[in-house]
Design a protein around this motif. Structure first.
Motif, PDB file in Angstrom:
ATOM      1  N   SER A 244       0.853  -1.197   0.000  1.00 41.56           N
ATOM      2  CA  SER A 244       0.000   0.000   0.000  1.00 41.56           C
ATOM      3  C   SER A 244       0.890   1.248   0.000  1.00 41.56           C
ATOM      4  N   HIS A 245       0.271   2.441   0.042  1.00 39.25           N
ATOM      5  CA  HIS A 245       1.039   3.698  -0.025  1.00 39.25           C
ATOM      6  C   HIS A 245       1.238   4.379   1.329  1.00 39.25           C
ATOM      7  N   ASP A 246       0.363   4.086   2.303  1.00 44.72           N
ATOM      8  CA  ASP A 246       0.336   4.878   3.543  1.00 44.72           C
ATOM      9  C   ASP A 246       0.216   6.360   3.175  1.00 44.72           C
ATOM     10  N   ALA A 247      -0.635   6.635   2.200  1.00 50.07           N
ATOM     11  CA  ALA A 247      -0.720   8.008   1.666  1.00 50.07           C
ATOM     12  C   ALA A 247      -1.979   8.702   2.149  1.00 50.07           C
ATOM     13  N   GLY A 248      -2.206   9.882   1.652  1.00 48.65           N
ATOM     14  CA  GLY A 248      -3.259  10.788   2.010  1.00 48.65           C
ATOM     15  C   GLY A 248      -2.550  12.095   2.354  1.00 48.65           C
ATOM     16  N   TRP A 249      -2.773  12.760   3.307  1.00 51.42           N
ATOM     17  CA  TRP A 249      -3.955  12.804   4.125  1.00 51.42           C
ATOM     18  C   TRP A 249      -4.261  14.229   4.432  1.00 51.42           C
ATOM     19  N   TYR A 250      -5.465  14.531   4.696  1.00 49.53           N
ATOM     20  CA  TYR A 250      -5.868  15.892   5.078  1.00 49.53           C
ATOM     21  C   TYR A 250      -5.290  16.186   6.459  1.00 49.53           C
ATOM     22  N   ARG A 251      -4.626  17.370   6.586  1.00 46.15           N
ATOM     23  CA  ARG A 251      -3.998  17.720   7.862  1.00 46.15           C
ATOM     24  C   ARG A 251      -4.700  18.913   8.477  1.00 46.15           C
ATOM     25  N   PRO A 252      -5.517  18.701   9.504  1.00 53.63           N
ATOM     26  CA  PRO A 252      -6.196  19.815  10.162  1.00 53.63           C
ATOM     27  C   PRO A 252      -5.161  20.821  10.668  1.00 53.63           C
ATOM     28  N   GLY A 253      -5.490  22.077  10.570  1.00 54.50           N
ATOM     29  CA  GLY A 253      -4.582  23.114  11.061  1.00 54.50           C
ATOM     30  C   GLY A 253      -3.692  23.659   9.968  1.00 54.50           C
ATOM     31  N   GLU A 254      -3.582  22.958   8.835  1.00 57.96           N
ATOM     32  CA  GLU A 254      -2.781  23.471   7.719  1.00 57.96           C
ATOM     33  C   GLU A 254      -3.723  24.073   6.674  1.00 57.96           C
ATOM     34  N   PRO A 255      -3.291  25.136   5.992  1.00 57.69           N
ATOM     35  CA  PRO A 255      -4.180  25.765   5.001  1.00 57.69           C
ATOM     36  C   PRO A 255      -4.666  24.743   3.964  1.00 57.69           C
ATOM     37  N   GLY A 256      -5.976  24.655   3.784  1.00 57.07           N
ATOM     38  CA  GLY A 256      -6.554  23.732   2.805  1.00 57.07           C
ATOM     39  C   GLY A 256      -6.280  22.274   3.107  1.00 57.07           C
ATOM     40  N   GLY A 257      -5.865  21.978   4.346  1.00 56.00           N
ATOM     41  CA  GLY A 257      -5.578  20.578   4.698  1.00 56.00           C
ATOM     42  C   GLY A 257      -4.198  20.128   4.255  1.00 56.00           C
ATOM     43  N   GLY A 258      -3.349  21.068   3.801  1.00 55.02           N
ATOM     44  CA  GLY A 258      -1.952  20.749   3.458  1.00 55.02           C
ATOM     45  C   GLY A 258      -1.801  19.997   2.149  1.00 55.02           C
ATOM     46  N   ASN A 259      -0.615  19.439   1.963  1.00 52.25           N
ATOM     47  CA  ASN A 259      -0.303  18.693   0.735  1.00 52.25           C
ATOM     48  C   ASN A 259      -0.841  17.281   0.817  1.00 52.25           C
TER      49      ASN A 259
END
Ligand SMILES: [Zn+2]
Length: 336
Positions: free
Chosen positions: A275-290
């Motif tokens: 799998s990738h262990d990817a994503g993810w929306y990060r609360p507190g960062e503008p627009g949820g970050g990269n």
């Protein structure tokens, strides 16, 4: 008295018959499905992760609609590539949000699997207050309650147990969550997925499973790609454990391909998960970050596996058959 005994035996026999004939199940955010319906699966991904810590996180930290808007295109992208299920590995107190997952399932048409359990790595920053004072049995009681009655009244049930332990060696709090996971597994048949990394804690965890009478096939060694001595994950797979090479990036292509070839050579491809262990929306960062999407396995890894001699059947084994076996609900006792 005789009649009661007869009735009891009769009811027990019917119960056993129905258990034997009952098809295996997997538990998704929308409910139980026959295990065979999991389809092509990414077994370790994330929708949202909140790194602020157990003392400050909560649903106030993000707006579900904004997360849906950001994440949905990435889910639609993998759906188009033929994936049917993603396993969402964010535990409670680190950003697990069953309502959000329900919204994403409805809008994407993908199946999502969520979890119960606690993350005790990174100095136990994501362990809530009660996690330090309660016993393994008490923690397990909370997780079993989620498995039996759903998470926080949402009607969403966990499909596996997610825990995490320190990288170098198990500490006391790590041991407790592994013990709680064993107790929960025995009560629910949920598989234990443990963020682990290196071989030393992985084998310490397998020892705890053994003490609780839980077979290694109930255990996914998560982040096993960090262990560079390949004989260790091979040894764990021979014992029956699942090996999660789960943080695929194109830079790690050779490592992943090489490990797949090793596993095939050893006759252990049926124990491998990618799998990738990817994503993810990060609360507190503008627009949820990269946000990191979930397509690089399809773009880079699968073509490279094919080029190196893995068959279509091998690919089907890794991405479809293995998730069925890894996530099907089944108590896996040590065989006597
Ligand atoms: Zn992860």
């Amino acid at each position: 008295m005789k009649n009661t005994n007869f009735l009891y035996l009769f009811v027990s026999a019917i119960f056993l018959l129905s258990c034997n004939s009952k098809e295996s199940k997997i538990i998704t955010v929308s409910g139980e499905i026959p295990a065979g319906e999991i389809g092509k699966t990414l077994h370790h991904e994330h929708i949202l992760v909140d790194f602020i810590g157990a003392d400050s996180t909560g649903y106030h930290r993000w707006k579900k609609e904004e997360v849906v808007e950001k994440v949905l295109p990435y889910l639609l992208e993998i759906k188009k590539l033929g994936y049917k299920t993603i396993v969402e590995c964010t535990p409670a107190y680190l950003g697990r949000d069953p309502e959000l997952l329900k919204m994403l399932v409805e809008k994407s048409g993908l199946q999502i699997i969520t979890n119960t359990g606690y993350y005790s790595a990174v100095g136990a920053k994501y362990i809530p207050e009660h996690g330090f004072t309660e016993t393994a049995e008490q923690l397990a009681e909370r997780w079993i309650e989620e498995a039996k009655n759903g998470i926080e009244g949402t009607g969403v049930y966990p499909g596996f147990i997610k825990i995490a332990v320190e990288r170098a060696s198990l500490e006391e709090i790590n041991r407790k969550v592994v013990e709680a996971a064993c107790i929960t597994h025995k009560a629910t048949g949920l598989t234990i997925m443990s963020h682990t990394g290196l071989a030393v804690p992985a084998f310490q965890e397998l020892e705890i499973l053994k003490n609780y009478g839980v077979h290694p096939s109930a255990f996914i060694w998560t982040h096993a790609h960090n262990e560079r001595d390949l004989s260790k994950p091979i040894e764990a797979a021979q014992m029956g454990a699942w090996i999660g090479y789960d943080n695929f990036t194109p830079e790690k292509l050779d490592r992943f391909v090489n490990f797949a070839l090793q596993m095939k050579k050893e006759g252990l491809l049926h124990k491998l998960l990618f799998s990738h262990d990817a994503g993810w929306y990060r609360p507190g960062e503008p627009g949820g970050g990269n946000f990191r999407g979930y397509t690089e396995i399809e773009e880079y890894l699968i073509p490279a596996l094919e080029k190196n001699g893995l068959s279509q059947q091998d690919i089907y084994q890794i991405f479809t058959l293995n998730p069925v076996e890894a996530f099907k609900i089944q108590v896996r006792p040590v065989q006597s």
